[in-house]
Design a protein around this motif. Structure first.
Motif, mmCIF file in Angstrom:
data_model
loop_
_atom_site.group_PDB
_atom_site.id
_atom_site.type_symbol
_atom_site.label_atom_id
_atom_site.label_comp_id
_atom_site.label_asym_id
_atom_site.label_seq_id
_atom_site.Cartn_x
_atom_site.Cartn_y
_atom_site.Cartn_z
ATOM 1 N N GLU A 103 -5.121 1.992 -10.707
ATOM 2 C CA GLU A 103 -4.922 2.116 -9.260
ATOM 3 C C GLU A 103 -6.235 1.935 -8.503
ATOM 4 O OE1 GLU A 103 -2.842 5.721 -8.389
ATOM 5 O OE2 GLU A 103 -0.903 4.904 -9.004
ATOM 6 N N VAL A 104 -7.336 2.398 -9.098
ATOM 7 C CA VAL A 104 -8.645 2.177 -8.469
ATOM 8 C C VAL A 104 -8.967 0.690 -8.443
ATOM 9 C CG1 VAL A 104 -11.129 2.559 -8.704
ATOM 10 C CG2 VAL A 104 -9.532 4.466 -9.050
ATOM 11 N N TRP A 105 -8.748 0.008 -9.552
ATOM 12 C CA TRP A 105 -8.985 -1.430 -9.625
ATOM 13 C C TRP A 105 -8.102 -2.198 -8.629
ATOM 14 C CZ3 TRP A 105 -11.565 -5.559 -10.240
ATOM 15 C CH2 TRP A 105 -11.022 -6.777 -10.666
ATOM 16 N N ALA A 106 -6.822 -1.837 -8.581
ATOM 17 C CA ALA A 106 -5.901 -2.510 -7.654
ATOM 18 C C ALA A 106 -6.336 -2.297 -6.204
ATOM 19 C CB ALA A 106 -4.483 -1.995 -7.862
ATOM 20 N N THR A 107 -6.782 -1.102 -5.887
ATOM 21 C CA THR A 107 -7.193 -0.797 -4.511
ATOM 22 C C THR A 107 -8.467 -1.550 -4.141
ATOM 23 O OG1 THR A 107 -6.173 1.390 -4.686
ATOM 24 C CG2 THR A 107 -7.782 1.077 -2.924
ATOM 25 N N ILE A 108 -9.427 -1.625 -5.078
ATOM 26 C CA ILE A 108 -10.656 -2.388 -4.824
ATOM 27 C C ILE A 108 -10.319 -3.862 -4.602
ATOM 28 C CG2 ILE A 108 -12.802 -3.225 -5.856
ATOM 29 C CD1 ILE A 108 -13.088 -0.404 -4.913
ATOM 30 N N LEU A 109 -9.407 -4.395 -5.403
ATOM 31 C CA LEU A 109 -8.986 -5.792 -5.217
ATOM 32 C C LEU A 109 -8.445 -6.027 -3.809
ATOM 33 C CD1 LEU A 109 -7.172 -6.578 -8.595
ATOM 34 C CD2 LEU A 109 -9.102 -7.873 -7.638
ATOM 35 N N GLN B 259 0.840 -1.202 0.000
ATOM 36 C CA GLN B 259 0.000 0.000 0.000
ATOM 37 C C GLN B 259 0.876 1.253 0.000
ATOM 38 O OE1 GLN B 259 -2.312 0.856 3.539
ATOM 39 N NE2 GLN B 259 -4.047 1.628 2.342
ATOM 40 N N THR B 260 0.459 2.258 -0.748
ATOM 41 C CA THR B 260 1.196 3.526 -0.764
ATOM 42 C C THR B 260 0.793 4.381 0.426
ATOM 43 O OG1 THR B 260 -0.467 4.714 -2.061
ATOM 44 C CG2 THR B 260 1.206 3.458 -3.289
ATOM 45 N N ALA B 261 1.547 5.427 0.688
ATOM 46 C CA ALA B 261 1.255 6.318 1.810
ATOM 47 C C ALA B 261 -0.099 6.991 1.655
ATOM 48 C CB ALA B 261 2.353 7.374 1.944
ATOM 49 N N SER B 262 -0.526 7.245 0.424
ATOM 50 C CA SER B 262 -1.809 7.920 0.200
ATOM 51 C C SER B 262 -2.990 7.006 0.458
ATOM 52 C CB SER B 262 -1.875 8.454 -1.231
ATOM 53 O OG SER B 262 -1.834 7.374 -2.150
ATOM 54 N N GLY B 263 -2.750 5.681 0.471
ATOM 55 C CA GLY B 263 -3.812 4.729 0.760
ATOM 56 C C GLY B 263 -4.156 3.791 -0.367
ATOM 57 N N CYS B 264 -3.659 4.019 -1.577
ATOM 58 C CA CYS B 264 -4.025 3.165 -2.711
ATOM 59 C C CYS B 264 -3.008 2.051 -2.918
ATOM 60 C CB CYS B 264 -4.157 4.006 -3.977
ATOM 61 S SG CYS B 264 -2.577 4.605 -4.629
ATOM 62 N N TRP B 265 -3.375 1.089 -3.791
ATOM 63 C CA TRP B 265 -2.453 0.056 -4.256
ATOM 64 C C TRP B 265 -2.214 0.256 -5.753
ATOM 65 C CZ3 TRP B 265 -5.277 -0.919 0.060
ATOM 66 C CH2 TRP B 265 -4.695 -1.668 1.078
ATOM 67 N N LYS B 266 -1.111 -0.252 -6.224
ATOM 68 C CA LYS B 266 -0.809 -0.180 -7.655
ATOM 69 C C LYS B 266 -0.957 -1.565 -8.269
ATOM 70 C CE LYS B 266 2.324 3.777 -7.264
ATOM 71 N NZ LYS B 266 3.688 4.309 -7.510
ATOM 72 N N LEU B 267 -1.316 -1.609 -9.552
ATOM 73 C CA LEU B 267 -1.468 -2.882 -10.244
ATOM 74 C C LEU B 267 -0.078 -3.353 -10.679
ATOM 75 C CD1 LEU B 267 -3.947 -4.590 -10.972
ATOM 76 C CD2 LEU B 267 -3.775 -3.695 -13.308
ATOM 77 N N GLU B 268 0.493 -4.247 -9.914
ATOM 78 C CA GLU B 268 1.867 -4.700 -10.135
ATOM 79 C C GLU B 268 1.958 -6.196 -9.852
ATOM 80 O OE1 GLU B 268 4.551 -2.950 -7.249
ATOM 81 O OE2 GLU B 268 2.904 -2.638 -5.839
ATOM 82 N N PRO B 269 2.996 -6.850 -10.347
ATOM 83 C CA PRO B 269 3.122 -8.302 -10.138
ATOM 84 C C PRO B 269 3.096 -8.698 -8.659
ATOM 85 C CG PRO B 269 4.644 -7.579 -11.830
ATOM 86 C CD PRO B 269 4.019 -6.335 -11.270
ATOM 87 N N ALA B 270 3.697 -7.869 -7.790
ATOM 88 C CA ALA B 270 3.722 -8.199 -6.365
ATOM 89 C C ALA B 270 2.306 -8.263 -5.786
ATOM 90 C CB ALA B 270 4.554 -7.172 -5.601
ATOM 91 N N LEU B 271 1.405 -7.426 -6.280
ATOM 92 C CA LEU B 271 0.014 -7.471 -5.814
ATOM 93 C C LEU B 271 -0.635 -8.774 -6.241
ATOM 94 C CD1 LEU B 271 -2.464 -6.130 -4.491
ATOM 95 C CD2 LEU B 271 -2.988 -5.110 -6.711
ATOM 96 N N ALA B 272 -0.409 -9.169 -7.494
ATOM 97 C CA ALA B 272 -0.968 -10.435 -7.967
ATOM 98 C C ALA B 272 -0.478 -11.603 -7.109
ATOM 99 C CB ALA B 272 -0.587 -10.651 -9.439
ATOM 100 N N THR B 273 0.809 -11.596 -6.784
ATOM 101 C CA THR B 273 1.376 -12.660 -5.937
ATOM 102 C C THR B 273 0.726 -12.671 -4.562
ATOM 103 O OG1 THR B 273 3.500 -12.470 -7.099
ATOM 104 C CG2 THR B 273 3.511 -13.568 -4.948
ATOM 105 N N ALA B 274 0.559 -11.493 -3.962
ATOM 106 C CA ALA B 274 -0.051 -11.407 -2.634
ATOM 107 C C ALA B 274 -1.481 -11.920 -2.643
ATOM 108 C CB ALA B 274 -0.016 -9.963 -2.128
#
Length: 815
Positions: A752-758, A718-733
């Protein structure tokens, strides 16, 4: 030549006079009465003096001490400490049996019991009784802890190193039996423990009475912790206890005493929001003992690893725009930023990178220096300072540390966390009490994260200010508050008030107390009506707790003013202690059997009851021969530093007394050797690191890095602002592939909205049981999503549910 006929042995081949310890706990609602019976027997051929030094809850009121020798019962009296010591010494010199119980001069959570002049073959049964309040936990359980472990106190000042008489916990040569009876107006739903207990037995049909026992075979390797759950949440209550008939009217013990348990309710709109400002300062213990295991199972990791994970959660949960800094300490201290930095993506990443490299490699437990440095830093305007202290250690200068926090309480709130068995309740609770914050203990297999995040929520609530207590009592009745003034109030947490009621009224039988305060600029009040009729069969429990509260308050008030030189204040404390029969730092319990013995020729043989040695450290340790005096750890670099425990007194020449600690008594040594495995805080200096340890002249290979918990893996992205980014590490998690995430992304949604909702759907759907840990960072994520005014949120939630196999509603995400 001295020899032992039979019996249990210490590593020095001396008999252990303590045979067994029996503890019975009687819990009534949120107050516990604890009766400990200790059986001593001298199996040697000469008279002995047995010394037992043991931990005690810092808030406990010791109210009874007696000894039974044969058919003779000797009940101790509370007397001024110097007088009690002199009477004890005089009694032993004249051949009489004597029993002395005294509180440490340095810390109120250590007591020393001396059983003097026990003739060959003689037995003595010692009864010790105390009353204590039970703390409310984050999940509304009431916590009782019987401290079985007392860590050595690290002395930051110049001190002589010590030898410790200790044995592995499995070889502690005395038994423990432990039973609890619980009684409450509300049903008891369950009782949990860090130790193996027999099943709970309900004593009546409505389950308001229950009993439970410690299972046979308990080892002295941990504190005995109980969590008691009632079916209804805690409600405000009041108990009036009648005074002692033999006491003088108008005195504390002669008048009725009122105990108020307040659970303030804050407005929901304030509780649903959190502050976006503040200066958050985290102070982490990196002494060697932080490499010890968090719990007692094989899967339990080291304390320092749990602390790193906790700092990750804390940093991710902070609001944008606040300020923060991280200090760590041992024999020295370090800080991540020269001064507190504004919280943003850059500073958060820099802090996390340094946190990942933190190990238990800074030596001893010297907390005073970093605290002084923190307080020397000017406060940031409109950013209230919140201090979080994490430590597993105990220090010899507890009172000095607490006084420093108290003298700076006007500029900050202090939240404290005691990690692992044996953490000093006096230190942890004292920091929070004097700092207007909240104390938590993390023991056994507890997860540190939910407790710490709860305290962060408290810290992010607006501070309660302008607290006042007003009374509405019948004409002729007045209340004198015996508790220190309320300085902090938190939602769902109990606040206790004790008051002495003077006078009588025939007109009204009820009174009312109102607690007023301001919260977020809004005047707020809570009222509680109560009956003035004394409760039946209440004994003097409330009086003793009230006396203890007043004594502690007087001691603390005088501490900064060098109360040892204030004779009037000292006399007031002694008089109150003697009148109430409750121990203080200036008094001791003394009992003398005046029917016993002839004058002793020569010194008594001193027998120290051995310390159960903690075996939970995860770091490799040298091989030891437990049948001999254990001198395996040499703290060569810290010759001026060492473990010691609060000194009780200098004794007569026939049996010199030294600094004492744990279940053992410590004797001064000429060198830096510490016996047993109690040198962890000193040995982990520049000669050692957490990945390589010297053993038999060779270095051990670094241990492989443990896999991170999936929840923490997701949180770390998670970033400091509160969102997540769509990146390979997110898929792994999320246990998916990058292709999965990209294929299911709704066409109108930003990445970023999609990644955060996920991430939010995964947390709500698959990690709902850890909500206490992720709630704050999820609130931050929801705030970020709302700020985006993004289209297609409903489609994103539906797609995320389909991909992750969840059924989370959009409303549950706070959107």
């Amino acid at each position: 030549m001295e020899r032992c006929c039979c019996g249990l042995m210490t590593p020095e081949k001396q008999a252990v006079p303590l045979q067994s310890v029996d503890v019975q706990v009687d819990v009534k609602d949120h107050v516990a009465t604890v009766v400990s019976t200790l059986l001593y027997q001298n199996k040697e051929e000469k008279p002995i003096e047995a010394v037992f030094v043991f931990p005690m809850p810092s808030e406990a009121a010791v109210c009874h001490f007696s000894a039974k020798v044969g058919e003779t019962l000797i009940v101790a009296e509370v007397k001024e400490k110097k007088q009690a010591r002199e009477e004890y010494d005089d009694a032993l010199s004249s051949g009489q049996q004597a029993f002395l119980l005294e509180e440490s001069d340095q810390s109120p959570d250590i007591f020393s019991m001396s059983v003097g002049s026990l003739p060959p073959g003689e037995s003595a049964s010692i009864r010790l009784e105390y009353v204590t309040e039970l703390d409310v936990q984050a999940d509304e359980a009431l916590r009782f802890c019987l401290p079985a472990v007392l860590n050595p106190r690290y002395q930051p000042a110049e001190s002589t190193s010590v030898n410790v008489t200790s044995v592995p916990s499995s070889l502690v040569p005395y038994d423990l039996t432990f039973s609890v009876r619980v009684e409450s107006p509300r049903p008891v739903s369950k009782v949990e423990s860090s130790c193996t207990m027999d099943p709970v037995e309900y004593l009546n049909q409505d389950q308001t009475k229950a009993s439970v026992k410690l299972a046979a075979g308990h080892k002295f390797d941990r504190d005995v912790e109980l969590l008691i759950y009632y079916k209804d949440s805690h409600q405000p209550s009041a108990v009036v206890e009648a005074g002692q008939a033999s006491a003088k009217p108008g005195s504390l013990m002669g008048d009725p005493v009122l105990m108020l348990s307040l659970y303030p309710e804050f407005p929901k709109d304030i509780m649903s929001s959190v502050s976006s400002s503040g200066e958050f300062v985290f102070l982490l213990d990196r002494s060697g003992s932080m490499d010890c295991s968090m719990g007692h199972g094989p899967q339990s990791g080291p304390r320092i690893a749990s602390a790193r994970d906790t700092l990750l959660l804390l940093l991710k949960s902070l609001p944008m725009g606040c300020y923060f800094n991280i200090y760590s300490f041992g024999s020295i201290f370090e800080q991540i930023f020269k001064e507190s930095a504004e919280y943003n993506q850059k500073t958060m990443e820099e802090a996390l990178e340094k946190v990942e490299k933190m190990h238990a490699d800074l030596g001893g437990t010297e907390i005073l220096a970093p605290l002084k440095h923190i307080y020397s830093q000017g406060c940031i305007p409109n950013q209230p300072r919140q201090l979080f202290v994490f430590t597993d250690g105990e220090v010899g200068n507890t009172k000095e540390v607490i006084n420093l926090v108290k003298s700076n309480s006007g500029s900050h709130r202090c939240f404290s966390f005691g990690i692992g068995d044996g953490a000093s309740s006096a230190l942890i609770k004292g920091l929070a009490k004097e700092g207007g914050g909240h104390a938590q203990f993390i023991t056994g297999n507890d997860r540190m994260q939910p407790k710490v995040i709860q305290s962060l929520r408290f810290a992010m609530q607006p501070a309660v200010v302008d607290i006042s207590v007003t009374w509405d009592l019948p004409k002729g009745v007045s209340a004198s508050v015996l508790s220190p003034p309320l300085t902090s109030i938190f939602q769902g947490q109990r606040s206790l008030l004790y008051a002495q009621l003077t006078g009588q009224s025939k007109e009204r039988t009820e009174g009312c107390v109102t607690v007023k305060y301001r919260l977020a600029g809004r005047p707020t009040e809570n009222k509680l009506n109560f009956s003035l009729k004394p409760a039946e069969d209440a004994g003097l429990t409330v009086h003793r707790l009230a006396a203890r509260s007043l004594i502690r308050s007087l001691e603390q008030d005088q501490e900064g003013a060098r109360w040892e030189k204030d004779d009037a204040a000292k006399k007031k404390i002694i008089d109150l202690s003697v009148q109430s029969g409750v121990s203080s730092s200036f008094t001791a319990f003394i009992a003398v059997n005046k029917t016993s013995g002839d004058a002793i020729q020569g010194p008594l043989l001193r027998r120290n009851v051995p310390l159960p040695m903690m075996m939970a450290c995860s770091m490799p340790m040298p091989q030891m021969n437990y049948g001999m005096q254990m001198q395996s750890m040499v703290c060569a670099k810290k010759k001026s530093k060492g473990f010691s425990l609060p000194k009780f007194r200098s004794k007569r020449s026939c049996a010199s007394r030294a600094s004492s600690g744990g279940f053992a008594s410590l004797a001064s040594s000429g060198g830096p050797v510490v016996t047993g495995m109690l040198c962890a805080d000193n040995m982990m200096d520049e000669d050692f690191d957490d990945t390589m340890m010297v053993k038999g002249g060779s270095r051990l290979a670094p241990q492989p890095k443990a896999l991170r918990d999936p929840l923490l893996e997701l949180v770390s992205l998670q970033t400091a602002s509160g969102c997540w980014k769509l990146e390979p590490a997110l898929a792994t998690a999320l246990s998916k592939t990058s292709q999965d995430l990209e294929n299911k992304q709704p066409s109108m949604a930003k990445t970023e909205v999609w990644a955060t909702i996920l991430a939010l759907v995964w947390l709500h759907g698959l990690k709902a049981d850890a909500k206490d840990e992720w709630e704050l960072l999820v609130m931050k994520a929801a705030t970020w999503l709302r700020s985006q005014n993004a289209a297609g949120l409903t489609e994103c939630v539906e797609a995320a549910n389909a991909l992750l196999g969840c059924s989370v509603q959009k409303e549950a995400l706070g959107l």
